[in-house]
Design an enzyme around this catalytic site. Structure first.
Site, PDB file in Angstrom:
ATOM      1  N   ARG A  15       0.881  -1.172   0.000  1.00  0.00           N
ATOM      2  CA  ARG A  15       0.000   0.000   0.000  1.00  0.00           C
ATOM      3  C   ARG A  15       0.916   1.219   0.000  1.00  0.00           C
ATOM      4  O   ARG A  15       2.124   1.067   0.133  1.00  0.00           O
ATOM      5  CB  ARG A  15      -0.939  -0.001   1.210  1.00  0.00           C
TER       6      ARG A  15
ATOM      7  N   ASN B  67      -3.873   7.540   4.925  1.00  0.00           N
ATOM      8  CA  ASN B  67      -3.493   6.718   6.075  1.00  0.00           C
ATOM      9  C   ASN B  67      -2.000   6.885   6.293  1.00  0.00           C
ATOM     10  O   ASN B  67      -1.198   6.640   5.379  1.00  0.00           O
ATOM     11  CB  ASN B  67      -3.806   5.231   5.800  1.00  0.00           C
ATOM     12  N   GLU B  68      -1.625   7.347   7.451  1.00  0.00           N
ATOM     13  CA  GLU B  68      -0.211   7.412   7.852  1.00  0.00           C
ATOM     14  C   GLU B  68       0.713   7.834   6.702  1.00  0.00           C
ATOM     15  O   GLU B  68       1.617   7.095   6.306  1.00  0.00           O
ATOM     16  CB  GLU B  68       0.232   6.057   8.430  1.00  0.00           C
TER      17      GLU B  68
ATOM     18  N   CYS C 146      11.661  10.131  -7.547  1.00  0.00           N
ATOM     19  CA  CYS C 146      11.437   9.900  -8.986  1.00  0.00           C
ATOM     20  C   CYS C 146      11.698  11.175  -9.784  1.00  0.00           C
ATOM     21  O   CYS C 146      11.952  12.244  -9.220  1.00  0.00           O
ATOM     22  CB  CYS C 146      10.009   9.398  -9.205  1.00  0.00           C
TER      23      CYS C 146
ATOM     24  N   CYS D  82       9.405  14.055  -8.967  1.00  0.00           N
ATOM     25  CA  CYS D  82       9.811  14.739  -7.739  1.00  0.00           C
ATOM     26  C   CYS D  82      11.034  15.618  -7.994  1.00  0.00           C
ATOM     27  O   CYS D  82      11.138  16.725  -7.490  1.00  0.00           O
ATOM     28  CB  CYS D  82      10.100  13.731  -6.628  1.00  0.00           C
TER      29      CYS D  82
ATOM     30  N   GLU E 141      -6.239   4.741  16.150  1.00  0.00           N
ATOM     31  CA  GLU E 141      -5.973   3.296  16.206  1.00  0.00           C
ATOM     32  C   GLU E 141      -5.303   3.002  17.545  1.00  0.00           C
ATOM     33  O   GLU E 141      -4.136   3.335  17.755  1.00  0.00           O
ATOM     34  CB  GLU E 141      -5.062   2.869  15.049  1.00  0.00           C
TER      35      GLU E 141
ATOM     36  N   TRP F 252       2.211  -9.108  11.523  1.00  0.00           N
ATOM     37  CA  TRP F 252       2.081  -9.340  10.085  1.00  0.00           C
ATOM     38  C   TRP F 252       2.628 -10.737   9.828  1.00  0.00           C
ATOM     39  O   TRP F 252       1.871 -11.688   9.777  1.00  0.00           O
ATOM     40  CB  TRP F 252       2.838  -8.261   9.291  1.00  0.00           C
TER      41      TRP F 252
HETATM   42  C1  GLA Z   1      -1.027   1.254  11.088  1.00  0.00           C
HETATM   43  C2  GLA Z   1      -2.047   1.443  10.001  1.00  0.00           C
HETATM   44  C3  GLA Z   1      -3.119   0.407  10.000  1.00  0.00           C
HETATM   45  C4  GLA Z   1      -2.553  -0.929  10.289  1.00  0.00           C
HETATM   46  C5  GLA Z   1      -1.831  -0.902  11.603  1.00  0.00           C
HETATM   47  C6  GLA Z   1      -1.323  -2.257  12.028  1.00  0.00           C
HETATM   48  O1  GLA Z   1      -1.274   1.974  12.207  1.00  0.00           O
HETATM   49  O2  GLA Z   1      -2.644   2.699  10.045  1.00  0.00           O
HETATM   50  O3  GLA Z   1      -3.737   0.418   8.742  1.00  0.00           O
HETATM   51  O4  GLA Z   1      -1.685  -1.276   9.259  1.00  0.00           O
HETATM   52  O5  GLA Z   1      -0.743  -0.035  11.473  1.00  0.00           O
HETATM   53  O6  GLA Z   1      -0.306  -2.745  11.213  1.00  0.00           O
END
Ligand code: GLA
Ligand code: GLA
Length: 672
Positions: free
Chosen positions: A104, A142-143, A150, A153, A307, A315
């Site tokens: 991802r 997300n994060e 590249c 960039c 979270e 994992w």
């Molecule tokens: C991160 C991500 C989540 C998940 C968790 C756990 O915090 O935001 O999507 O991947 O780690 O691995």
């Protein structure tokens, strides 16, 4: 209202299950879930064809049970068709290798096509959910995100430099490109700084530190700009919704988090205490406390946990199982440090995909086990106490300066292979935290005058405005603590043309005559001038030793061996109405433990509640009302004493003074 819930991926489960999930959530006291964050392939199965029906159905089921929704923009994980459209949108990592499909966040944040797809999907979701009564806010992506090197960039970096410097002469002068004949005569000659920025290893290329620092700033700006495009769309379409992002605590250092937070309503973050690679059963509460402090510091404001750990992390490898009570304890610790929402990651453990072993509250087969029961109990407590906690503030008299420009510069030049900026900040923070003294984490733009004690740890890149603000703080009566490698560089990542600690030499009353970067395993004890005052375990110098020449400062401790035996290692200097302490070595945590009481006394900072080791005490203020959080981080009973009976707002019970026995991992939230 205090938000309590979980991250839910209904698209991973048969629709027939949704109703039962919602019922179990309601029974656990949930009022909020995060949805859709990685659901791009279900929301936009092919370019421009949107399907919100399934999401509408699940939101309706949740809403019927009083649960509201935070939606994630799904751009953190593109479906294959997006990347197939733009093969040149795959990120190029430091070594020059282009990533492929299958993980991802494969994307380059600069790529015009990827940005367009991100705007399109964000716009469609925003338009569809703007008026939905169950939707309360948004999480971007997300994060965010790793650096890209590249060609897109590189070209964008050249424009970024043109905008920043105006003329090439200014770039050449700032970076000192005469070194090795790097003088650029066209913008297009300037490379991306690949191969240079490795935290723990050495790359194949070593770029000019000025260029590398600007590249780090540029990449940080790219993510901020990428996020801003989503924020602008969401603000315009959904003016009543909040917008946040899930940050990653203190260890992530590729984006200037102060900048990323600036466009958001509040910060949310992902708090994992035991990850897949963590096998030690012991968790250091000070580490979480500092991470919370950093997240609160990004906007000087309460935050969400988007979270919160809900089981073993895993994992490929599965981490040690959270012991009974730990999930609650860690969640309450988040609240103690300023969280106004706890969202657990994740609701149910996935049966497929990379995160099969990242444990949710429910088991793989949907059973409600120990973890669900513990969080359900917490849900009942939050239902009772949430309103009293919500919005209450942490108040601190001590501040630690955190600076991402300095972090970038240390990624480029670690100075010593054992030096870690975050670990250094942690060592200092811990001395206050274990004394139950609250600490704010501040940026160079914050107002230092609000504090009595300001820590400036290894402020490697020191600009004139910050130096002036720090100097003013001391002149007006503040107590300052400065550590090595402060004031070494100017904003161009060029070494200053003056004795160290550069712009802070005068206020510290010392000059660094020379320095010694120590190999692993080499250390030496420090000797305090007043040994009675600094009793306890002898602190050791290691990693780095500045050899000081005190100008006006008084010597507090000296080195005891090597060619600088007898020379000053800790000094204090009267400057204006205040005092500046200089600690000349990175050393071990015992240094700050030894100095802790003295520093607090010097600055007249009030000490926190006395408690046994492993029992953390934090205060949140609801106006004049003090909420005292007492958290037993140990697996044993612990005694704690109160000066007067208090009410535990979690249980609704009065706790009698003076002697309280805390059960293993028990949490109390006491109000007077
Ligand atoms: C991160 C991500 C989540 C998940 C968790 C756990 O915090 O935001 O999507 O991947 O780690 O691995
Ligand atoms: C080599 C090179 C010099 C210099 C030194 C130190 O000897 O010839 O130009 O780079 O290493 O790095």
């Amino acid at each position: 209202m205090f938000r309590f819930g979980a991250d839910y991926y209904p698209e991973h489960w048969p629709e027939a299950r949704w109703e039962l999930d919602a019922q179990l959530m309601q029974e656990a006291g949930f009022n909020t879930v995060r949805l859709a964050e990685f659901a791009w392939s279900r929301l936009e199965p092919s370019p421009g064809r949107f399907d919100f029906d399934w999401l509408d159905r699940v939101i309706a089921i949740l809403h019927a049970r009083g649960i509201q929704v935070v939606l994630g923009t799904p751009t953190g994980s593109p479906p294959p068709w997006v990347m197939a459209m733009y093969p040149d949108a795959y990120r190029v990592i430091e070594t020059g290798q282009r990533v492929g499909y299958g993980n991802r966040r494969e994307y380059c944040p600069t790529h015009a096509g990827y940005r367009e797809r991100s705007r399109i999907v964000t716009q469609a979701m925003a338009a569809h959910y703007a008026e939905h009564p169950a939707v309360i806010g948004w999480q971007t992506d997300n994060e965010f995100g790793e650096r890209c090197f590249c060609d897109h960039c590189r070209a964008a970096f050249q424009s970024w430099l043109q905008h920043k410097y105006g003329a090439l002469d200014a770039v050449n002068a700032a970076w000192g490109t005469v070194f090795w004949s790097h003088e650029y005569s066209a913008w297009s000659q300037i490379p991306a700084a690949g191969g240079t920025i490795f935290p723990d290893a050495f790359g194949p290329e070593y770029h000019n530190p000025g260029l590398a620092l600007d590249y780090c700033r540029f990449m940080s700006d790219q993510y901020v700009a990428f996020q801003r495009e989503q924020v602008d769309i969401l603000r315009a379409a959904c003016p009543d919704h909040f917008i946040t992002h899930n940050f990653m605590g203190i260890h992530f250092d590729r984006i200037d988090y102060f900048d990323l937070a600036a466009d958001l309503d509040f910060v949310a973050w992902d708090n994992y205490r035991r990850m897949q690679w963590t096998f030690q059963p012991h968790v250091n509460p000070s580490e979480a406390a500092l991470a919370h402090g950093v997240m609160r510091g990004l906007k000087q404001k309460n935050f969400w946990i988007m979270e919160q750990q809900s089981g073993s992390g895993g994992w490929q490898i599965v981490s040690v199982a959270p012991r009974p009570g730990e999930l609650q304890l860690w969640a309450y610790q988040s609240i103690a440090h300023g969280a106004d929402a706890i969202i657990f990651f994740r609701w149910r453990t996935a049966r497929f995909g990379t995160e099969q072993y990242w444990h949710g509250l429910l088991e793989h087969d949907g059973r409600t086990g120990r973890r669900y029961q513990e969080i359900k109990q917490m849900g009942a407590e939050i239902a009772r106490a949430g309103a009293q906690i919500y919005g209450s503030e942490v108040r601190a008299e001590v501040a630690i300066l955190l600076d991402y420009t300095t972090r970038f510069a240390f990624q480029i030049q670690a100075n010593n292979p054992a030096f870690r900026y975050a670990a250094h900040v942690q060592q200092i923070f811990q001395a206050f935290h274990t004394r139950n003294v609250p600490v704010d984490i501040v940026s160079t733009h914050d107002d230092f005058a609000r504090y009595k004690l300001l820590v400036v740890p290894a402020q490697y890149v020191l600009d004139e405005a910050t130096a002036a603000a720090v100097t003013r703080f001391v002149a007006q009566g503040g107590v300052l603590l400065v550590t090595p490698r402060t004031g070494v560089k100017d904003e161009s990542n060029t070494v200053v043309n003056r004795p160290l600690p550069g712009l802070l030499a005068e206020v510290c009353g010392v000059e660094v005559e020379e320095y010694d970067s120590l190999p692993e395993g080499v250390s030496q004890p420090l000797a305090f001038a007043d040994a009675t005052r600094f009793a306890g375990e002898a602190p050791h110098a290691k990693v780095w030793c500045d050899v000081l020449r005190p100008l006006s400062a008084e010597v507090i401790a000296r080195y005891t061996s090597d060619y600088y035996a007898g020379r000053a290692a800790v000094t204090v200097n009267q400057f204006g109405k205040g005092q500046a302490v200089y600690v000349a070595t990175f050393g071990d945590a015992a240094i700050y433990d030894a100095l802790g009481d003295w520093l607090l006394e010097l600055a007249a900072v009030e000490r926190g509640s006395a408690a046994p080791a492993g029992v953390e005490c934090c205060v949140r203020w609801q106006g004049d009302q003090r909420l005292l959080f007492v958290l037993n981080h140990t697996a044993e009973e612990q005694g704690f004493s109160l000066s007067a009976p208090m009410m535990d707002i979690l249980s609704g019970q009065t706790i009698d003074a003076p002697g309280v026995v805390l059960k293993p991992r028990q949490v109390l939230i006491l109000s007077e």
